[in-house]
Design a protein around this motif. Structure first.
Motif, PDB file in Angstrom:
ATOM      1  N   ALA A 273       0.612  -1.019   0.274  1.00 53.25           N
ATOM      2  CA  ALA A 273      -0.162   0.129   0.415  1.00 53.25           C
ATOM      3  C   ALA A 273       1.288   1.355   0.155  1.00 53.25           C
ATOM      4  O   ALA A 273       0.904   2.193  -0.607  1.00 53.25           O
TER       5      ALA A 273
ATOM      6  N   ALA B 115       0.605   4.065  -2.693  1.00 52.77           N
ATOM      7  CA  ALA B 115       0.677   5.217  -2.942  1.00 52.77           C
ATOM      8  C   ALA B 115       1.729   6.301  -3.068  1.00 52.77           C
ATOM      9  O   ALA B 115       1.980   7.490  -3.393  1.00 52.77           O
TER      10      ALA B 115
ATOM     11  N   ARG C 119      -7.085   5.180   1.580  1.00 50.57           N
ATOM     12  CA  ARG C 119      -5.626   5.951   0.825  1.00 50.57           C
ATOM     13  C   ARG C 119      -5.166   6.587   1.895  1.00 50.57           C
ATOM     14  O   ARG C 119      -3.948   6.690   2.017  1.00 50.57           O
TER      15      ARG C 119
END
Length: 323
Positions: free
Chosen positions: A18, A22, A42
């Protein structure tokens, strides 16, 4: 352990990926997608990664990882105000259902409050207990709290709660135009046993009642300044025995709130902003002295008059003072 972090951050593969996505995303949200208390979108997930120290060691020359996005000042003040308004509402309108110890209050997901009746009579101990309990609930709403281990969380709040409670009591007294720190209805903040113990040394107790309120009156502190200084005061990792990683984490939050305070002063006071900023920071030293004076008075009292405190939380706090 994530091999991509220069701070040796422990994380699972899901968080690692993740964070990777990002950091490389060309389009990424600039605010929370789900509103208050999200933590799962997010944006919020990436901010948590940044907060614990995740950082890519080897970005490619043409890649520019996203920088942590700090909420703007009005949002920060608004969030702190919502938290503080709830604390004050519970403080004035509710009482505690159980006589819980510190560990229970810190680790529980919710506190057992019950609405006060119109005939409720609060003693000094009752006011002190609800003041500490609502203060603990306030501190637990900060984002970094969820990143501390159980043991470190207890140690941190054990040291943070008294300075914060002293500050809240002084601010409430100053707002009500009182000369000394007191609870609602003019109830003294000094318990009866402590008054008896220091009957021949009234200056000891006056040092707990007056200086902090006088400091706030001298500076004519605003509520927004109180909120930001509360955050700066709480995010102090020095007093508690924490790991280096936890100290680093909390220090980053303290630096963030200190920067917000400076920005607030510059926007509000223009050319005098920096001077106002340092004046407000001086409150921390007054809080620290009041806390040390209180701890010293309580330790001497406990040694001269050994008896169980009227509330379990006070017993735990007294034990923490002696560590």
């Amino acid at each position: 352990m994530c091999k991509y972090s220069n701070l040796k951050v422990y994380c699972c593969n899901a968080c690692k990926m993740a964070f990777f996505r990002a950091s490389r995303a060309q389009k990424f949200p600039k605010s929370c997608l789900n509103g208050e208390n999200c933590g799962n979108c997010r944006f919020c997930r990436y901010q948590k990664c940044i907060a614990v120290g995740m950082k890519w060691l080897d970005p490619l020359p043409w890649e520019h990882p996203l920088q942590p996005i700090t909420p703007d000042l009005p949002m920060v003040i608004s969030q702190l105000k919502l938290m503080d308004d709830r604390r004050e509402l519970v403080f004035h309108s509710y009482t505690l259902m159980d006589d819980s110890n510190l560990d229970t209050l810190v680790l529980s997901t919710s506190t057992n409050y019950v609405a006060k009746s119109e005939h409720s009579h609060f003693t000094r101990h009752d006011w002190a207990a609800i003041s500490h309990t609502t203060g603990i609930d306030f501190i637990k709403k900060f984002d970094f709290i969820s990143l501390l281990s159980t043991e470190e969380l207890i140690r941190f709040i054990e040291k943070a709660i008294m300075p914060y409670t002293l500050f809240c009591t002084a601010m409430r007294s100053y707002s009500n135009r009182r000369e000394a720190a007191e609870f609602p209805g003019g109830v003294d903040v000094i318990c009866e046993d402590l008054e008896v113990c220091y009957a021949n040394s009234p200056a000891v107790l006056d040092n707990l009642r007056y200086p902090l309120v006088a400091k706030l009156r001298e500076l004519k502190i605003t509520n927004d300044e109180f909120l930001l200084m509360s955050a700066v005061t709480i995010c102090n990792s020095v007093a508690a025995k924490l790991s280096d990683e936890s100290r680093e984490l909390i220090s980053r939050y303290q630096n963030r709130y200190t920067s917000h305070l400076l920005k607030y002063c510059q926007m509000t006071y223009q050319a005098g902003g920096q001077s106002r900023f340092f004046d407000l920071l001086s409150i921390w030293y007054t809080i620290d002295k009041a806390n040390k004076d209180f701890v010293k008075a309580m330790i001497q009292f406990s040694l001269s008059e050994p008896r169980p405190p009227p509330k379990k939380i006070f017993d735990d706090l007294l034990e923490g003072m002696m560590k």
